[in-house]
Design a protein around this motif. Structure first.
Motif, PDB file in Angstrom:
ATOM      1  N   LEU A 172       3.955 -11.570   1.846  1.00  0.00           N
ATOM      2  CA  LEU A 172       2.694 -10.886   1.629  1.00  0.00           C
ATOM      3  C   LEU A 172       1.744 -11.670   0.738  1.00  0.00           C
ATOM      4  CD1 LEU A 172       4.110  -7.317   0.888  1.00  0.00           C
ATOM      5  CD2 LEU A 172       2.961  -8.045   2.992  1.00  0.00           C
ATOM      6  N   LEU A 224       4.548  -1.339   2.067  1.00  0.00           N
ATOM      7  CA  LEU A 224       4.981  -0.807   0.773  1.00  0.00           C
ATOM      8  C   LEU A 224       5.746   0.506   0.959  1.00  0.00           C
ATOM      9  CD1 LEU A 224       5.030  -0.742  -2.315  1.00  0.00           C
ATOM     10  CD2 LEU A 224       2.715   0.234  -2.259  1.00  0.00           C
ATOM     11  N   PRO A 262       1.567  -9.124   7.355  1.00  0.00           N
ATOM     12  CA  PRO A 262       0.346  -8.332   7.554  1.00  0.00           C
ATOM     13  C   PRO A 262      -0.094  -8.174   9.008  1.00  0.00           C
ATOM     14  CG  PRO A 262       0.084  -9.792   5.683  1.00  0.00           C
ATOM     15  CD  PRO A 262       1.359 -10.193   6.368  1.00  0.00           C
ATOM     16  N   ARG A 292       2.694  -5.623  -5.905  1.00  0.00           N
ATOM     17  CA  ARG A 292       2.900  -4.176  -5.822  1.00  0.00           C
ATOM     18  C   ARG A 292       4.344  -3.860  -5.430  1.00  0.00           C
ATOM     19  NH1 ARG A 292      -1.576  -0.461  -3.150  1.00  0.00           N
ATOM     20  NH2 ARG A 292      -0.145   1.030  -4.164  1.00  0.00           N
ATOM     21  N   ASN A 301      -0.417  -3.578   5.311  1.00  0.00           N
ATOM     22  CA  ASN A 301       0.264  -3.821   4.043  1.00  0.00           C
ATOM     23  C   ASN A 301       0.668  -2.537   3.322  1.00  0.00           C
ATOM     24  OD1 ASN A 301       0.038  -6.670   4.234  1.00  0.00           O
ATOM     25  ND2 ASN A 301      -2.062  -6.579   3.480  1.00  0.00           N
ATOM     26  N   ALA A 302      -0.167  -1.519   3.404  1.00  0.00           N
ATOM     27  CA  ALA A 302       0.183  -0.246   2.770  1.00  0.00           C
ATOM     28  C   ALA A 302       1.414   0.372   3.435  1.00  0.00           C
ATOM     29  CB  ALA A 302      -0.991   0.717   2.838  1.00  0.00           C
ATOM     30  N   TRP A 349      -0.332  -7.407  -2.767  1.00  0.00           N
ATOM     31  CA  TRP A 349       0.750  -6.622  -2.181  1.00  0.00           C
ATOM     32  C   TRP A 349       2.125  -7.108  -2.594  1.00  0.00           C
ATOM     33  CZ3 TRP A 349      -0.393  -2.021  -0.478  1.00  0.00           C
ATOM     34  CH2 TRP A 349      -1.730  -1.771  -0.133  1.00  0.00           C
ATOM     35  N   ASN A 352      -7.853  -7.963  -0.128  1.00  0.00           N
ATOM     36  CA  ASN A 352      -6.709  -8.576  -0.806  1.00  0.00           C
ATOM     37  C   ASN A 352      -7.203  -9.369  -2.004  1.00  0.00           C
ATOM     38  OD1 ASN A 352      -4.944  -7.619   1.152  1.00  0.00           O
ATOM     39  ND2 ASN A 352      -4.987  -9.518   2.327  1.00  0.00           N
ATOM     40  N   THR A 372      -9.928   0.327  -0.948  1.00  0.00           N
ATOM     41  CA  THR A 372      -8.635   0.852  -0.501  1.00  0.00           C
ATOM     42  C   THR A 372      -8.336   2.251  -1.030  1.00  0.00           C
ATOM     43  OG1 THR A 372      -7.352  -0.042  -2.369  1.00  0.00           O
ATOM     44  CG2 THR A 372      -7.755  -1.515  -0.500  1.00  0.00           C
TER      45      THR A 372
END
Length: 341
Positions: free
Chosen positions: A185, A172, A132, A192, A168-169, A189, A33, A266
């Motif tokens: 977040l 999204l 998270p 994003r 976190n992905a 993130w 992060n 990542t």
């Protein structure tokens, strides 16, 4: 503590206490992060290794703090950059034996972002939000903030607002798919979701703290490692000071370094608007901001994620202050959370 570490972690803790890592190695954990910029820059630019000298640095990257604390409690890490709530979790779960907060790393860098059209806290009732990981710093912040607005949550996702701890992905992707309504977040993130998925900011956590300052990442060290290898810990902290000095003097290059590291860790770098927005949301610091750590503990207790505990002893800024004094810098305060006298 109402348990975020699996029962197996207790056994791992005992195993970890049996044998510390040799002084020829320091095992460091951190997250991929932006709020762990100190760790990423310090590793990538070799500041930590240079300061550690002959002690070999090995690293492990995690998705969220509670999993990282499981590794530290299990004797698989000697030090870790982690959010305060996760550090508190590990301290309480180990009855105050496993770790010490020895330095800060980052302040700021967390937001509650939501779908367009959600403009007030009351509109979140009945909605689903993500964090998270259960019990991590943003998870505690969200649940406490909701409680302050009259909404209850439960660890299993029940209550007035469903809180869904997840990668976190995944957050999204699910926000884009309309499966969740928002998330609290860390950076990058939050940025994003704002830029890629057109989320809006309902809460900037900086606005909730006096002066906008709160600890989002601290450096913790295994108590056993600190006791057996105090000079190595001081060298690690010296490496952090060198890293943060470089970041402060080379902000644009530091942001590029972090973005390169994010790609490595990542598989995807941030766009220029994303890294620019996220970078401005936070600030590196050596100060663990111990007073805010104590407040975060109160928040975790308030929402049922931690049992009330005497936290005196969780912070040890002795090695940090020795390095700060040697560098001609101002010492930091432990806010009464240092070792019991």
């Amino acid at each position: 503590m109402k348990g975020f570490l699996p029962v197996a972690a207790v056994g791992l803790l005992l195993a970890g206490c049996a044998a510390a890592a040799p002084d020829d190695q320091l095992r460091l954990g951190y997250l991929g992060n932006l709020t762990h910029a100190t760790a990423m820059v310090g590793v990538a630019n070799g500041f930590f290794q240079k300061s550690l000298g002959d002690t070999r640095l090995t690293t492990q990257v995690f998705n969220a703090g509670p999993a990282e604390m499981t590794a530290l409690l299990g004797g698989q890490l000697d030090a870790a950059y982690v959010g305060p709530s996760s550090a508190l979790n590990g301290y309480v779960r180990s009855h105050g034996q496993a770790l010490k907060i020895v330095a800060g790393a980052t302040m700021g860098g967390a937001e509650l972002v939501v779908r367009a059209g959600i403009d007030t806290p009351a509109q979140l009732r009945g909605k689903t939000l993500a964090t998270p990981q259960l019990g991590n710093t943003q998870d505690v912040a969200l649940r406490y903030w909701l409680s302050q607005h009259g909404m209850k949550t439960t660890p299993d996702g029940g209550g007035d607002v469903a809180v869904r701890p997840q990668d976190n992905a995944t957050t999204l992707d699910q926000f884009r798919a309309g499966k969740i309504d928002g998330a609290w977040l860390p950076e990058p993130w939050a940025s994003r979701l704002v830029i890629e998925a057109r989320a809006t900011v309902l809460v900037d956590e900086n606005d909730l703290w006096p002066g906008g300052h709160f600890a989002s990442t601290d450096l913790v060290v295994s108590t056993k490692f600190l006791r057996e290898h105090p000079d190595t810990v001081r060298r690690l902290i010296a490496g952090e000071l060198a890293t943060n000095d470089w970041i402060a003097g080379n902000s644009a290059q530091a942001a590029k370094t972090v973005n390169t590291e994010l790609r490595r860790l990542t598989g995807a770098a941030l766009t220029e608007p994303e890294i620019s927005r996220a970078w401005d949301e936070q600030q590196v610091t050596e100060d663990p901001l111990a007073s805010t750590v104590g407040v975060q503990a109160d928040h975790a207790v308030s929402v049922g994620l931690m049992s009330a505990t005497d936290l005196r002893g969780i912070v040890d800024v002795g090695p940090l202050n020795a390095e700060l004094e040697a560098a001609g810098k101002v010492k930091v305060d432990d806010a009464g959370l240092g070792d019991r006298q």
